[in-house]
Scaffold this motif. Structure first.
Motif, PDB file in Angstrom:
ATOM      1  N   MET A 204       2.284  -2.923   3.772  1.00  0.00           N
ATOM      2  CA  MET A 204       1.194  -2.561   2.853  1.00  0.00           C
ATOM      3  C   MET A 204       0.233  -1.572   3.515  1.00  0.00           C
ATOM      4  O   MET A 204      -0.278  -0.656   2.860  1.00  0.00           O
ATOM      5  CB  MET A 204       0.441  -3.816   2.416  1.00  0.00           C
ATOM      6  N   MET A 205      -0.020  -1.741   4.814  1.00  0.00           N
ATOM      7  CA  MET A 205      -0.888  -0.792   5.510  1.00  0.00           C
ATOM      8  C   MET A 205      -0.172   0.527   5.788  1.00  0.00           C
ATOM      9  O   MET A 205      -0.773   1.608   5.700  1.00  0.00           O
ATOM     10  CB  MET A 205      -1.393  -1.398   6.817  1.00  0.00           C
ATOM     11  N   GLN A 206       1.114   0.421   6.139  1.00  0.00           N
ATOM     12  CA  GLN A 206       1.880   1.631   6.411  1.00  0.00           C
ATOM     13  C   GLN A 206       1.908   2.555   5.199  1.00  0.00           C
ATOM     14  O   GLN A 206       1.719   3.766   5.323  1.00  0.00           O
ATOM     15  CB  GLN A 206       3.319   1.264   6.809  1.00  0.00           C
ATOM     16  N   ILE A 207       2.166   1.984   4.033  1.00  0.00           N
ATOM     17  CA  ILE A 207       2.259   2.821   2.840  1.00  0.00           C
ATOM     18  C   ILE A 207       0.875   3.279   2.384  1.00  0.00           C
ATOM     19  O   ILE A 207       0.701   4.399   1.904  1.00  0.00           O
ATOM     20  CB  ILE A 207       3.024   2.087   1.714  1.00  0.00           C
ATOM     21  N   ALA A 208      -0.153   2.432   2.578  1.00  0.00           N
ATOM     22  CA  ALA A 208      -1.513   2.823   2.193  1.00  0.00           C
ATOM     23  C   ALA A 208      -1.998   4.020   3.000  1.00  0.00           C
ATOM     24  O   ALA A 208      -2.746   4.861   2.490  1.00  0.00           O
ATOM     25  CB  ALA A 208      -2.472   1.651   2.364  1.00  0.00           C
ATOM     26  N   ALA A 209      -1.576   4.104   4.264  1.00  0.00           N
ATOM     27  CA  ALA A 209      -1.976   5.231   5.105  1.00  0.00           C
ATOM     28  C   ALA A 209      -1.439   6.552   4.566  1.00  0.00           C
ATOM     29  O   ALA A 209      -1.985   7.618   4.853  1.00  0.00           O
ATOM     30  CB  ALA A 209      -1.488   5.016   6.538  1.00  0.00           C
ATOM     31  N   ARG A 210      -0.377   6.486   3.759  1.00  0.00           N
ATOM     32  CA  ARG A 210       0.239   7.700   3.236  1.00  0.00           C
ATOM     33  C   ARG A 210      -0.164   7.997   1.794  1.00  0.00           C
ATOM     34  O   ARG A 210      -0.354   9.158   1.437  1.00  0.00           O
ATOM     35  CB  ARG A 210       1.765   7.581   3.344  1.00  0.00           C
ATOM     36  N   VAL A 211      -0.258   6.953   0.974  1.00  0.00           N
ATOM     37  CA  VAL A 211      -0.483   7.198  -0.458  1.00  0.00           C
ATOM     38  C   VAL A 211      -1.841   6.727  -0.947  1.00  0.00           C
ATOM     39  O   VAL A 211      -2.190   6.959  -2.110  1.00  0.00           O
ATOM     40  CB  VAL A 211       0.626   6.526  -1.302  1.00  0.00           C
ATOM     41  N   GLY A 212      -2.621   6.085  -0.087  1.00  0.00           N
ATOM     42  CA  GLY A 212      -3.918   5.567  -0.497  1.00  0.00           C
ATOM     43  C   GLY A 212      -3.837   4.123  -0.956  1.00  0.00           C
ATOM     44  O   GLY A 212      -2.777   3.612  -1.315  1.00  0.00           O
ATOM     45  N   ARG A 213      -4.996   3.458  -0.960  1.00  0.00           N
ATOM     46  CA  ARG A 213      -5.044   2.027  -1.222  1.00  0.00           C
ATOM     47  C   ARG A 213      -4.579   1.676  -2.633  1.00  0.00           C
ATOM     48  O   ARG A 213      -3.803   0.725  -2.832  1.00  0.00           O
ATOM     49  CB  ARG A 213      -6.471   1.508  -1.003  1.00  0.00           C
ATOM     50  N   ALA A 214      -5.039   2.409  -3.644  1.00  0.00           N
ATOM     51  CA  ALA A 214      -4.740   2.058  -5.029  1.00  0.00           C
ATOM     52  C   ALA A 214      -3.243   2.155  -5.321  1.00  0.00           C
ATOM     53  O   ALA A 214      -2.648   1.237  -5.903  1.00  0.00           O
ATOM     54  CB  ALA A 214      -5.523   2.948  -5.990  1.00  0.00           C
ATOM     55  N   LYS A 215      -2.616   3.259  -4.927  1.00  0.00           N
ATOM     56  CA  LYS A 215      -1.188   3.423  -5.170  1.00  0.00           C
ATOM     57  C   LYS A 215      -0.388   2.424  -4.335  1.00  0.00           C
ATOM     58  O   LYS A 215       0.629   1.885  -4.810  1.00  0.00           O
ATOM     59  CB  LYS A 215      -0.756   4.850  -4.867  1.00  0.00           C
ATOM     60  N   ALA A 216      -0.836   2.151  -3.106  1.00  0.00           N
ATOM     61  CA  ALA A 216      -0.150   1.168  -2.280  1.00  0.00           C
ATOM     62  C   ALA A 216      -0.182  -0.209  -2.935  1.00  0.00           C
ATOM     63  O   ALA A 216       0.825  -0.935  -2.945  1.00  0.00           O
ATOM     64  CB  ALA A 216      -0.786   1.102  -0.892  1.00  0.00           C
ATOM     65  N   ALA A 217      -1.335  -0.569  -3.486  1.00  0.00           N
ATOM     66  CA  ALA A 217      -1.440  -1.865  -4.157  1.00  0.00           C
ATOM     67  C   ALA A 217      -0.467  -1.947  -5.325  1.00  0.00           C
ATOM     68  O   ALA A 217       0.206  -2.969  -5.526  1.00  0.00           O
ATOM     69  CB  ALA A 217      -2.868  -2.085  -4.639  1.00  0.00           C
ATOM     70  N   GLU A 218      -0.359  -0.863  -6.086  1.00  0.00           N
ATOM     71  CA  GLU A 218       0.572  -0.850  -7.215  1.00  0.00           C
ATOM     72  C   GLU A 218       2.008  -1.034  -6.744  1.00  0.00           C
ATOM     73  O   GLU A 218       2.769  -1.838  -7.312  1.00  0.00           O
ATOM     74  CB  GLU A 218       0.431   0.467  -7.970  1.00  0.00           C
ATOM     75  N   LEU A 219       2.391  -0.296  -5.707  1.00  0.00           N
ATOM     76  CA  LEU A 219       3.766  -0.380  -5.216  1.00  0.00           C
ATOM     77  C   LEU A 219       4.089  -1.772  -4.691  1.00  0.00           C
ATOM     78  O   LEU A 219       5.177  -2.311  -4.950  1.00  0.00           O
ATOM     79  CB  LEU A 219       3.982   0.662  -4.111  1.00  0.00           C
ATOM     80  N   VAL A 220       3.150  -2.353  -3.954  1.00  0.00           N
ATOM     81  CA  VAL A 220       3.395  -3.664  -3.347  1.00  0.00           C
ATOM     82  C   VAL A 220       3.332  -4.777  -4.390  1.00  0.00           C
ATOM     83  O   VAL A 220       4.143  -5.709  -4.372  1.00  0.00           O
ATOM     84  CB  VAL A 220       2.402  -3.918  -2.198  1.00  0.00           C
ATOM     85  N   PHE A 221       2.380  -4.689  -5.316  1.00  0.00           N
ATOM     86  CA  PHE A 221       2.226  -5.737  -6.328  1.00  0.00           C
ATOM     87  C   PHE A 221       3.390  -5.758  -7.318  1.00  0.00           C
ATOM     88  O   PHE A 221       3.903  -6.815  -7.669  1.00  0.00           O
ATOM     89  CB  PHE A 221       0.925  -5.541  -7.107  1.00  0.00           C
ATOM     90  N   LEU A 222       3.817  -4.575  -7.785  1.00  0.00           N
ATOM     91  CA  LEU A 222       4.812  -4.500  -8.850  1.00  0.00           C
ATOM     92  C   LEU A 222       6.245  -4.408  -8.349  1.00  0.00           C
ATOM     93  O   LEU A 222       7.190  -4.626  -9.112  1.00  0.00           O
ATOM     94  CB  LEU A 222       4.511  -3.314  -9.770  1.00  0.00           C
TER      95      LEU A 222
END
Length: 262
Positions: A141-159
């Motif tokens: 979740m942190m790795q992807i957030a560093a690249r796409v931002g918190r909001a998009k990372a949350a969407e990817l991880v949640f869904l």
């Protein structure tokens, strides 16, 4: 090793996941990956390619190992993978994930732990842990957030939605998208170009990127000269500087430098 192959061709090392079908990361593979990255660290390799055998790069953790295992026993066995990824991230050489097919869960975290990702055009990526009611276990979740931002990372991880390589490239998650049939050849050319580059500068750059991610820009800039200036004392840099100066004096472009690692 039963599930991981380590090979070296000249300056290029390869670590290949080989667990039919889907290269699922079982308990034994976790230990083998840790040992494989340790082997690369002790070798003279100048670049590492991480691959997956077969149709898919990696379908994540092997959930067949997990049901009924007490958390007290499960945690240390899963943490082995965290140690393996830490070793991968700490390697002073450039690391490249070559991704085909499906790359999800822990496999996606493995790819993100490399410096760069080259993907086949049909590759797809996802964090599917939420489908099991769990979280990304190695910090995905942190790795992807560093690249796409918190909001998009949350969407990817949640869904847990799958995203194609082209979209991941637009989001700056992966570096290059290549035609499916050309993945191996394109990655090999890419790796050779890295292997011909300056190992000292690569190692210093990776040190600074880790410092920046951990401590912020101010602390990283404060440490910059301590990391960068010793490069000027190396034989490689002095030779490159002399050749560049001669070229400038002669009105010519910089010549291609050769870096031995000295």
């Amino acid at each position: 090793m039963s599930f991981v192959r380590v090979e070296t061709r000249g300056p290029i090392a390869s670590v290949t996941l080989d667990h039919p079908v889907g290269n699922r990361i079982n308990f034994d593979m976790r230990e083998e990956l840790r040992d494989a990255f340790n082997m690369v660290a002790r070798s003279e390799a100048r670049v590492l390619i991480v691959r997956g055998e077969g149709a898919d790069f990696c379908l994540g953790g092997d959930v067949r190992d997990w049901p009924g295992v007490p958390v007290a026993s499960l945690r240390p066995r899963i943490e082995v993978f965290a140690k393996a990824l830490d070793m991968l991230e700490q390697l002073p050489i450039p690391t490249v994930a070559a991704v085909q097919g499906t790359c999800m869960g822990g496999g996606f975290e493995l790819a993100l732990s490399c410096d760069m990702i080259v993907a086949a055009r049909s590759a797809r990526f996802a964090f599917t842990e939420a489908r099991l009611g769990i979280m990304t276990l190695q910090g995905g979740m942190m790795q992807i957030a560093a690249r796409v931002g918190r909001a998009k990372a949350a969407e990817l991880v949640f869904l847990s939605d799958f995203v194609g390589a082209e979209q991941m490239a637009q989001w700056n998650v992966i570096n290059r998208v290549v035609d499916d049939g050309r993945l191996d050849s394109e990655v090999t050319v890419f790796a050779q170009r890295l292997a011909d580059g300056p190992p000292g500068a690569y190692a210093g750059t990776k040190t600074m990127l880790r410092k920046w991610a951990r401590d912020g820009e101010k602390e990283a800039k404060a440490a910059l000269y301590g990391v960068s200036m010793p490069l000027f004392e190396t034989e490689d840099v002095q030779a490159a500087l002399r050749n560049a100066a001669e070229a400038v004096n002669g009105g010519k472009p910089f010549p291609k430098a050769t870096f031995s690692g000295n």
